[in-house]
Design a protein around this motif. Structure first.
Motif, PDB file in Angstrom:
ATOM      1  N   VAL A 247       0.293  -1.415   0.333  1.00 21.74           N
ATOM      2  CA  VAL A 247      -0.112  -0.002   0.580  1.00 21.74           C
ATOM      3  C   VAL A 247       0.752   1.045   0.033  1.00 21.74           C
ATOM      4  CG1 VAL A 247      -1.598   1.105   1.533  1.00 21.74           C
ATOM      5  CG2 VAL A 247      -1.855  -1.570   0.809  1.00 21.74           C
ATOM      6  N   ASN A 248       0.551   2.567  -0.502  1.00 18.10           N
ATOM      7  CA  ASN A 248       1.246   3.465  -0.844  1.00 18.10           C
ATOM      8  C   ASN A 248       1.402   3.904   1.168  1.00 18.10           C
ATOM      9  OD1 ASN A 248       1.630   5.751  -0.859  1.00 18.10           O
ATOM     10  ND2 ASN A 248       0.733   5.975  -3.086  1.00 18.10           N
ATOM     11  N   SER A 266      -9.041   6.968  -1.857  1.00 12.69           N
ATOM     12  CA  SER A 266      -8.145   6.787  -2.849  1.00 12.69           C
ATOM     13  C   SER A 266      -8.001   5.411  -3.480  1.00 12.69           C
ATOM     14  CB  SER A 266      -6.242   5.827  -2.246  1.00 12.69           C
ATOM     15  OG  SER A 266      -5.493   5.681  -2.836  1.00 12.69           O
ATOM     16  N   GLU A 268      -6.414   4.004  -6.436  1.00 10.11           N
ATOM     17  CA  GLU A 268      -5.503   3.282  -6.121  1.00 10.11           C
ATOM     18  C   GLU A 268      -5.763   2.291  -5.399  1.00 10.11           C
ATOM     19  OE1 GLU A 268       0.006   3.518  -6.639  1.00 10.11           O
ATOM     20  OE2 GLU A 268      -1.428   4.305  -5.752  1.00 10.11           O
ATOM     21  N   LEU A 269      -5.895   2.681  -3.921  1.00 11.93           N
ATOM     22  CA  LEU A 269      -6.347   1.443  -3.108  1.00 11.93           C
ATOM     23  C   LEU A 269      -7.401   0.767  -3.087  1.00 11.93           C
ATOM     24  CD1 LEU A 269      -5.276   0.504  -0.317  1.00 11.93           C
ATOM     25  CD2 LEU A 269      -6.447   2.315   1.012  1.00 11.93           C
ATOM     26  N   TYR A 272      -6.752  -1.226  -6.184  1.00 13.08           N
ATOM     27  CA  TYR A 272      -5.242  -2.136  -6.408  1.00 13.08           C
ATOM     28  C   TYR A 272      -5.729  -3.978  -4.646  1.00 13.08           C
ATOM     29  CZ  TYR A 272      -1.638  -4.269  -2.509  1.00 13.08           C
ATOM     30  OH  TYR A 272      -0.557  -4.815  -1.320  1.00 13.08           O
ATOM     31  N   CYS A 339       1.124  -0.667  -5.508  1.00 17.06           N
ATOM     32  CA  CYS A 339       0.833   0.981  -5.222  1.00 17.06           C
ATOM     33  C   CYS A 339       1.499   1.142  -5.551  1.00 17.06           C
ATOM     34  CB  CYS A 339      -0.009   1.183  -3.738  1.00 17.06           C
ATOM     35  SG  CYS A 339      -1.672   0.268  -4.007  1.00 17.06           S
ATOM     36  N   SER A 342       4.962   2.674  -2.240  1.00 21.07           N
ATOM     37  CA  SER A 342       5.001   1.516  -1.647  1.00 21.07           C
ATOM     38  C   SER A 342       6.197   1.017  -1.873  1.00 21.07           C
ATOM     39  CB  SER A 342       4.445   0.288  -1.666  1.00 21.07           C
ATOM     40  OG  SER A 342       4.570  -0.427  -3.075  1.00 21.07           O
ATOM     41  N   LYS A 348       3.193  -1.131 -11.176  1.00 19.36           N
ATOM     42  CA  LYS A 348       2.453   0.384 -10.217  1.00 19.36           C
ATOM     43  C   LYS A 348       0.839   0.660 -10.483  1.00 19.36           C
ATOM     44  CE  LYS A 348       5.808   0.940  -7.447  1.00 19.36           C
ATOM     45  NZ  LYS A 348       7.011  -0.654  -8.814  1.00 19.36           N
ATOM     46  N   VAL A 349      -0.020  -0.122  -9.216  1.00 17.42           N
ATOM     47  CA  VAL A 349      -1.290   0.485  -9.860  1.00 17.42           C
ATOM     48  C   VAL A 349      -2.125   0.983 -10.111  1.00 17.42           C
ATOM     49  CG1 VAL A 349      -3.720   0.064  -9.198  1.00 17.42           C
ATOM     50  CG2 VAL A 349      -1.806  -1.653  -8.257  1.00 17.42           C
ATOM     51  N   SER A 350      -1.082   2.410 -10.257  1.00 13.54           N
ATOM     52  CA  SER A 350      -1.327   3.975 -10.341  1.00 13.54           C
ATOM     53  C   SER A 350      -1.204   4.273 -11.902  1.00 13.54           C
ATOM     54  CB  SER A 350      -1.409   5.027  -9.246  1.00 13.54           C
ATOM     55  OG  SER A 350       0.395   4.579  -9.732  1.00 13.54           O
TER      56      SER A 350
END
Length: 480
Positions: A247-248, A266, A268-269, A272, A339, A342, A348-350
């Motif tokens: 996680v970021n 978030s 992205e979270l 993810y 993420c 992290s 990366k998910v973003s």
């Protein structure tokens, strides 16, 4: 190019490395191992070289983005070379290429190994392998920035060059304070995992090593069977913390300052966690006939999904024997990664979210060419600079991946082995499929192929650009 200041910072890296190398000496003393001498000699060498590089503080402190990329790339290479010395001096991994491969795999949190019998290593070297994961997880330069104000107002150039993700920002106004907060969260989560593992009956040595490897999302095991010998409780604790370290870290900062609503917003979270949930369910049903109960299948699926998407690389079973659907999902997760911000690797998910939205907008523009379309992430407009960096990253990624597969193919290995070996190293995962599956290792590859893998591991950990810039002739010709 400010060579004097670059050498000065690398000198401080070597000084810090000398301090790190003394830690395994304590482990060697506890277990009465002679390998502690190898770490002591390596520490002395690092200190001597570090003192030589830092004996004179450079007057010119001009430091720009180009110097930041060069410093980070050179710093990681120097750090890896000095970190490989204990393996060579102790004689436990006497081959230079193998020792360097193992060290780079540790620092880049890849977890790929050339060892067929991990348990044959001394306790101090086993600890050093796990410790390199923890050091490299958050970043070598980030650690330096948290304790030393080296580059003044230019510290951000170093942090951006080393930190994972399409963009890096400050949690608080000062970069040094941001680095300290990140490492504080990192250390706290590591200690918490260690305590929970101890409560599960794990020995202190095993718990410390596992926590260090999990925190860096590295996956170096201290058992030949990785995590398969441990209880379901321990496997579940490790699985949860692998996901948490993916996680970021800005999410944890928001929770610390009591802004849970902002943290849960978030995108992205949510994406993810959604990917993890869907992948676990699909794989769980797909492998249910291989286990005694559906719940065991889901537990094993969750562990492997968490291990692969966070690029940790621990394993509890030989997923190389799973059905094609499950293996295909795991390969896709290798590329997605964790993420931004992290300790995980991968694209990366973003970046996946931004690329998907950009693609959707481009397709939509064919139907509505005059419509002004804006890409947003985390309720903020994604600027053209971030879009450009994402596009450049993806192009570089494909080129490096394709070139690496072609170069590795010179050994005439199977396509599945070559493809997933590059995916495992470029995405900093560790195990792949077939010849590099969870029960195999990279020891059978030639020195040339190992060099390709070492470049891929460093490039993947440093987000490609620093390594490309380091080996670009025009950068060195341009003195300004």
């Amino acid at each position: 190019m400010n060579f004097g200041f670059i050498i000065y910072i690398i000198g401080w890296l070597l000084n810090v490395q000398g301090g790190f190398l003394l830690v395994p000496c304590i482990v060697a003393m506890i277990y009465g191992e002679k390998s502690g001498f190898a770490f002591f000699v390596s520490a002395i060498i690092s200190f001597i070289l570090g003192i030589i590089c830092t004996r004179k503080k450079p007057q010119n402190r001009s430091f720009y983005a180009k110097e930041g990329f060069i410093t980070v790339a050179l710093g990681w290479i120097v750090f890896s070379i000095s970190g490989a010395l204990p393996f060579i001096i102790s004689g436990e991994i006497p081959d230079i290429f193998n020792a360097l491969f193992e060290t780079i795999s540790g620092y880049t949190t890849t977890g790929a190994t050339i060892l067929s019998d991990v348990e044959s290593l001394s306790k101090s070297l086993l600890f050093w392998r796990s410790f390199t994961h923890w050091i490299g997880g958050m970043g070598v330069l980030v650690f330096i920035l948290s304790i030393l104000p080296l580059a003044g107002g230019n510290n951000m150039h170093l942090m951006r060059a080393e930190s994972p993700g399409p963009s890096v920002g400050k949690l608080v106004p000062r970069v040094r304070s941001t680095a300290m907060i990140l490492y504080g969260i990192y250390a706290a989560l590591t200690v918490l995992e260690c305590i929970l593992l101890l409560l599960g009956g794990m020995s202190a040595f095993d718990a410390i090593n596992t926590s260090l490897a999990t925190a860096g999302t590295g996956g170096f095991g201290i058992r030949n069977t990785s995590m398969a010998e441990y209880s379901v409780y321990i496997q579940n604790v490790v699985a949860v913390f692998m996901v948490l370290f993916g996680v970021n870290f800005s999410i944890y900062f928001l929770l610390l300052v009591r802004k849970p609503k902002d943290a849960l917003k978030s995108e992205e979270l949510r994406t993810y966690l959604g990917i993890i949930l869907i992948s676990t369910v699909v794989i769980g049903f797909n492998i249910r006939d291989s286990f005694s109960s559906i719940w065991t299948a889901f537990q094993q699926a969750f562990f492997q999904v968490g291990s692969i998407i966070t690029t940790t690389g621990f394993s509890t079973v030989d997923f190389n024997m799973w059905p094609s659907l499950s293996k295909s999902i795991l390969v896709i997760l290798m590329f997605i990664g964790a993420c931004a911000g992290s300790t995980g690797g991968g694209i990366k998910v973003s970046r996946i979210i931004i690329s998907w939205k950009n693609l959707r907008n481009e397709i939509s523009s064919f139907v509505h060419p005059k419509r002004i379309q804006v890409i947003r992430l985390e309720e903020k407009k994604v600027g053209s600079e971030v879009l450009r960096s994402v596009n450049v990253y993806l192009v570089l990624y494909v080129l490096i991946f394709a070139a690496s597969v072609l170069l590795i193919s010179l050994e005439n290995g199977s396509f599945e082995t070559n493809f997933t070996a590059v995916a495992a190293t470029l995405n900093n995962i560790g195990p792949g499929l077939d010849g590099v599956g969870p029960m195999e290792n990279f020891g059978t590859f030639s020195a040339f192929s190992k060099c390709v893998f070492m470049f891929d591991m460093l490039a993947g950990r440093l987000e490609l650009v620093p390594m490309i810039i380091l080996f670009s002739p025009w950068v060195w010709r341009n003195k300004k």
